[in-house]
Design a protein around this motif. Structure first.
Motif, PDB file in Angstrom:
ATOM      1  N   LEU A  32       0.802  -1.220   0.000  1.00  0.00           N
ATOM      2  CA  LEU A  32       0.000   0.000   0.000  1.00  0.00           C
ATOM      3  C   LEU A  32       0.838   1.274   0.000  1.00  0.00           C
ATOM      4  O   LEU A  32       0.299   2.369  -0.195  1.00  0.00           O
ATOM      5  CB  LEU A  32      -0.944   0.016   1.209  1.00  0.00           C
ATOM      6  N   LEU A  35       0.326   3.786  -2.830  1.00  0.00           N
ATOM      7  CA  LEU A  35      -0.861   4.622  -2.971  1.00  0.00           C
ATOM      8  C   LEU A  35      -0.466   6.059  -3.307  1.00  0.00           C
ATOM      9  O   LEU A  35       0.615   6.521  -2.926  1.00  0.00           O
ATOM     10  CB  LEU A  35      -1.669   4.615  -1.675  1.00  0.00           C
ATOM     11  N   LEU A 102      -3.735  -1.024  -8.145  1.00  0.00           N
ATOM     12  CA  LEU A 102      -3.881   0.379  -7.747  1.00  0.00           C
ATOM     13  C   LEU A 102      -4.138   1.288  -8.945  1.00  0.00           C
ATOM     14  O   LEU A 102      -4.859   2.283  -8.828  1.00  0.00           O
ATOM     15  CB  LEU A 102      -2.635   0.835  -6.990  1.00  0.00           C
ATOM     16  N   GLN A 106      -7.452   3.685  -9.063  1.00  0.00           N
ATOM     17  CA  GLN A 106      -7.415   5.142  -9.255  1.00  0.00           C
ATOM     18  C   GLN A 106      -8.221   5.563 -10.473  1.00  0.00           C
ATOM     19  O   GLN A 106      -8.866   6.618 -10.466  1.00  0.00           O
ATOM     20  CB  GLN A 106      -5.958   5.594  -9.384  1.00  0.00           C
TER      21      GLN A 106
END
Length: 236
Positions: A32, A35, A102, A106
């Motif tokens: 993560l 991010l 990810l 997004q």
């Protein structure tokens, strides 16, 4: 639009509930860190495990940890109440990202539509090979029956989550399943995010593939039948 007035990028809060004695969450946090800036990660612990992020946690990524009474619904609701993001992403501690997870997340958020997003499910190789059938069944159920589950990484705007009144803390199990039914009754669209989210198959290894699969389907049907009848009765 003037160059001085630009739309703000929607912010994201990732909520990770930890069951008592959970041991598989640190590898997820290490993923993560990719991010985008302005995101936050909220870890909700059900016991006194370490609440510290990895040593190399980036300064641009907010990290918060808190303790909650056990129960995934209660933990996730607490995390949501602490969140500052426009979007909430509920991720199980044993989930793992792939290279495009990810990026597609997004892209989904950037579209800005009110919808509940879910990912393609895949099991890691820490259980019986038959779990590939479970993943195929889960993805079929999500796409054709409109019933994704929590290990598919439920993602939705915080405002929509609040309108649904969060997860049902009175439910003995299947809080994710019940949230999806609530979303359907409210007319919130369910949309597939075209990327894979992996989850652990350890429960199948621990309790046996057939026994775990049968228990899962039995409990799901026990919740789905009254939820379907209630939705039909309301005319939605």
């Amino acid at each position: 639009m003037s160059d001085l007035i630009k739309p703000l990028r929607p912010s994201l809060s990732v909520i990770v509930p930890l069951a008592p004695a959970e041991s598989e969450w640190q590898p997820l946090l290490e993923q993560l860190v990719a991010l985008p800036p302005g995101s936050e990660v909220i870890v909700v612990c059900a016991d006194e495990v370490s609440r510290l992020p990895p040593a190399a946690w980036p300064a641009h990524l907010h990290y918060r940890a808190c303790r909650s009474e056990p129960g995934r619904a209660r933990q996730q609701n607490l995390g949501a109440s602490m969140a500052s993001g426009d979007w909430l992403w509920f991720v199980h501690a044993d989930s793992r990202l792939r290279a495009d997870t990810l990026r597609e997340l997004q892209r989904f958020i950037a579209q800005g539509s009110d919808a509940l997003g879910w990912f393609t499910l895949a099991f890691r190789r820490d259980g019986p090979r038959w779990t590939a059938l479970n993943a195929a069944g889960a993805n079929w159920r999500a796409r054709w029956l409109g019933l994704p589950f929590g290990d598919q990484g439920l993602l939705l705007p915080r405002a929509c989550f609040e309108e649904l009144h969060g997860f049902d803390e009175q439910a003995a199990y299947g809080e994710d399943h019940l949230l999806v039914w609530a979303a359907r009754r409210a007319g919130l669209r369910l949309r597939h995010i075209p990327a894979v989210l992996e989850t652990s198959a350890r429960k199948y290894a621990r309790h046996g593939w057939w026994r775990t699969t049968w228990r899962h389907w039995r409990l799901t049907l026990a919740q789905a039948w009254p939820a379907w009848r209630a939705m039909r009765g309301s005319g939605t």
